[in-house]
Design a protein around this motif. Structure first.
Motif, PDB file in Angstrom:
ATOM      1  N   SER A  38      46.091  36.891  40.161  1.00 29.74           N
ATOM      2  CA  SER A  38      44.771  36.958  40.795  1.00 29.74           C
ATOM      3  C   SER A  38      44.568  35.784  41.732  1.00 29.74           C
ATOM      4  O   SER A  38      45.236  34.757  41.608  1.00 29.74           O
ATOM      5  CB  SER A  38      43.674  36.885  39.727  1.00 29.74           C
ATOM      6  N   ARG A  42      38.535  28.494  41.959  1.00 27.40           N
ATOM      7  CA  ARG A  42      38.497  27.184  41.265  1.00 27.40           C
ATOM      8  C   ARG A  42      39.794  26.392  41.468  1.00 27.40           C
ATOM      9  O   ARG A  42      40.788  26.912  41.962  1.00 27.40           O
ATOM     10  CB  ARG A  42      38.213  27.387  39.770  1.00 27.40           C
ATOM     11  N   ARG A  45      43.999  24.071  36.717  1.00 29.54           N
ATOM     12  CA  ARG A  45      43.908  23.177  35.553  1.00 29.54           C
ATOM     13  C   ARG A  45      45.258  22.509  35.360  1.00 29.54           C
ATOM     14  O   ARG A  45      46.271  22.975  35.885  1.00 29.54           O
ATOM     15  CB  ARG A  45      43.625  23.982  34.275  1.00 29.54           C
ATOM     16  N   GLU A  73      39.245  44.241  44.238  1.00 29.58           N
ATOM     17  CA  GLU A  73      38.019  43.938  43.499  1.00 29.58           C
ATOM     18  C   GLU A  73      37.913  42.424  43.431  1.00 29.58           C
ATOM     19  O   GLU A  73      38.922  41.734  43.454  1.00 29.58           O
ATOM     20  CB  GLU A  73      38.031  44.557  42.092  1.00 29.58           C
ATOM     21  N   GLU A  75      34.990  39.208  41.717  1.00 31.16           N
ATOM     22  CA  GLU A  75      33.777  38.956  40.944  1.00 31.16           C
ATOM     23  C   GLU A  75      33.461  37.480  40.974  1.00 31.16           C
ATOM     24  O   GLU A  75      34.379  36.654  40.975  1.00 31.16           O
ATOM     25  CB  GLU A  75      34.024  39.287  39.459  1.00 31.16           C
ATOM     26  N   VAL A  77      32.787  35.480  38.513  1.00 31.61           N
ATOM     27  CA  VAL A  77      32.869  35.608  37.053  1.00 31.61           C
ATOM     28  C   VAL A  77      31.950  34.592  36.372  1.00 31.61           C
ATOM     29  O   VAL A  77      31.245  34.918  35.420  1.00 31.61           O
ATOM     30  CB  VAL A  77      34.332  35.470  36.566  1.00 31.61           C
ATOM     31  N   TYR A  83      36.873  35.169  41.269  1.00 26.38           N
ATOM     32  CA  TYR A  83      38.221  35.638  40.933  1.00 26.38           C
ATOM     33  C   TYR A  83      38.376  37.015  41.540  1.00 26.38           C
ATOM     34  O   TYR A  83      37.414  37.785  41.582  1.00 26.38           O
ATOM     35  CB  TYR A  83      38.398  35.769  39.415  1.00 26.38           C
ATOM     36  N   GLY A  84      39.581  37.371  41.949  1.00 25.92           N
ATOM     37  CA  GLY A  84      39.753  38.709  42.498  1.00 25.92           C
ATOM     38  C   GLY A  84      41.204  39.119  42.606  1.00 25.92           C
ATOM     39  O   GLY A  84      42.119  38.293  42.519  1.00 25.92           O
ATOM     40  N   THR A  85      41.384  40.441  42.774  1.00 26.61           N
ATOM     41  CA  THR A  85      42.713  41.020  42.930  1.00 26.61           C
ATOM     42  C   THR A  85      42.928  41.345  44.402  1.00 26.61           C
ATOM     43  O   THR A  85      42.187  42.148  44.975  1.00 26.61           O
ATOM     44  CB  THR A  85      42.822  42.332  42.119  1.00 26.61           C
ATOM     45  N   ILE A 104      42.018  40.502  33.589  1.00 26.74           N
ATOM     46  CA  ILE A 104      40.836  40.240  34.430  1.00 26.74           C
ATOM     47  C   ILE A 104      39.538  40.523  33.679  1.00 26.74           C
ATOM     48  O   ILE A 104      39.568  41.077  32.586  1.00 26.74           O
ATOM     49  CB  ILE A 104      40.885  41.037  35.769  1.00 26.74           C
ATOM     50  N   GLY A 108      35.660  43.650  36.807  1.00 25.57           N
ATOM     51  CA  GLY A 108      36.812  43.884  37.679  1.00 25.57           C
ATOM     52  C   GLY A 108      37.708  44.983  37.126  1.00 25.57           C
ATOM     53  O   GLY A 108      38.210  45.831  37.874  1.00 25.57           O
TER      54      GLY A 108
HETATM   55  P1  5GP Z   1      40.043  31.405  33.611  1.00 25.78           P
HETATM   56  O1  5GP Z   1      39.225  30.503  34.482  1.00 25.78           O
HETATM   57  O2  5GP Z   1      39.868  31.118  32.144  1.00 25.78           O
HETATM   58  O3  5GP Z   1      41.486  31.437  34.001  1.00 25.78           O
HETATM   59  O4  5GP Z   1      39.526  32.899  33.840  1.00 25.78           O
HETATM   60  C1  5GP Z   1      38.174  33.180  33.801  1.00 25.78           C
HETATM   61  C2  5GP Z   1      37.911  34.666  33.818  1.00 25.78           C
HETATM   62  O5  5GP Z   1      38.244  35.267  35.072  1.00 25.78           O
HETATM   63  C3  5GP Z   1      38.671  35.452  32.766  1.00 25.78           C
HETATM   64  O6  5GP Z   1      37.713  36.235  32.067  1.00 25.78           O
HETATM   65  C4  5GP Z   1      39.582  36.319  33.569  1.00 25.78           C
HETATM   66  O7  5GP Z   1      39.778  37.541  32.921  1.00 25.78           O
HETATM   67  C5  5GP Z   1      38.822  36.518  34.854  1.00 25.78           C
HETATM   68  N1  5GP Z   1      39.682  36.899  35.964  1.00 25.78           N
HETATM   69  C6  5GP Z   1      40.899  36.398  36.254  1.00 25.78           C
HETATM   70  N2  5GP Z   1      41.412  37.015  37.326  1.00 25.78           N
HETATM   71  C7  5GP Z   1      40.502  37.926  37.731  1.00 25.78           C
HETATM   72  C8  5GP Z   1      40.474  38.894  38.807  1.00 25.78           C
HETATM   73  O8  5GP Z   1      41.396  39.049  39.588  1.00 25.78           O
HETATM   74  N3  5GP Z   1      39.371  39.649  38.902  1.00 25.78           N
HETATM   75  C9  5GP Z   1      38.333  39.528  38.053  1.00 25.78           C
HETATM   76  N4  5GP Z   1      37.302  40.354  38.248  1.00 25.78           N
HETATM   77  N5  5GP Z   1      38.332  38.650  37.038  1.00 25.78           N
HETATM   78  C10 5GP Z   1      39.395  37.854  36.874  1.00 25.78           C
END
Ligand code: 5GP
Length: 199
Positions: A38, A42, A45, A73, A75, A77, A83-85, A104, A108
């Motif tokens: 994705s 941010r 980390r 898609e 979002e 989040v 975050y997106g694809t 995801i 999404g």
């Molecule tokens: P993290 O910051 O912990 O890596 O991810 C935070 C959230 O973003 C998780 O709930 C993850 O599933 C969501 N997320 C990661 N990649 C994508 C994406 O491509 N699209 C969407 N809609 N959510 C995503």
């Protein structure tokens, strides 16, 4: 109808264990899976690698890519965390003849199903309880207390979307959850489906 490359979507509240299940399935050669990387606005980390864990675009570039309609898609989040694809990511992996697996968020995940209803299997991973989720997030030590509170608050809303998914896997016992995930995905990827109309 043909056995077309599929989309396998894992969604769940943060800390439910979906990443562990996705990593497990990626070790199974017979599933012929590749992970959809994705894009995220941010920062990386500690230990995360650009182009492996995410494409870390930064907020400005992410918003430019939204404008350019580059996402299948996306979002917001968490507040100010996008975050997106990317379309090109799925095209890249389908081009290699792979089934694509996604980790995801729930919105999404359901959005991808809308776009590719025949080719997509959506799996919701349910943590034993919100309380357990909080304990897991604290143990993981990747987030500040404030961010954990934000994720736990969001989890309740996300849990309510579970019935909209094709399959719900309750993650009480990890080895049972792994076995069920494997069987479910194996059946789906071997299924003949008609191609989706592009939406
Ligand atoms: P993290 O910051 O912990 O890596 O991810 C935070 C959230 O973003 C998780 O709930 C993850 O599933 C969501 N997320 C990661 N990649 C994508 C994406 O491509 N699209 C969407 N809609 N959510 C995503």
């Amino acid at each position: 109808m043909e056995v077309l490359p599929k989309l396998i979507v894992f969604s769940a509240p943060s800390g439910a264990g979906k990443t562990t299940l996705v990593k497990h399935l990626l070790t199974k050669d017979d599933l012929n899976l590749a992970f959809s990387i994705s894009a995220a606005s941010r920062e990386a980390r500690e230990g995360e690698v650009d182009g492996k864990d995410y494409y870390f675009l930064g907020t400005k570039e992410f918003k430019n890519r939204i404008k350019a309609k580059d996402f299948l898609e996306f979002e917001e989040v968490y507040q100010d965390q996008f975050y997106g694809t990317l379309k090109e990511e799925v095209e890249r992996l389908w081009g290699q003849g792979k089934n694509v697996i996604f980790d995801i968020d729930v919105v999404g995940g359901l959005r991808l199903k809308e776009k590719f209803p025949n080719r997509t299997l959506t799996i919701f991973v349910k943590p034993p309880s919100i309380n357990e989720l909080q304990i897991r997030l604290k143990k993981r030590k990747t987030e500040t207390a404030e961010k954990i509170a934000m994720r736990v608050a969001k989890a309740s809303t996300e849990m309510a979307t579970a019935p909209q998914f094709d399959v719900i896997i309750k993650n009480d016992d990890l080895s049972e959850a792994k076995a069920l995930a494997y069987q479910t995905v194996l059946e789906f990827i071997n299924k003949k489906v008609s191609d989706d109309q592009a939406k």
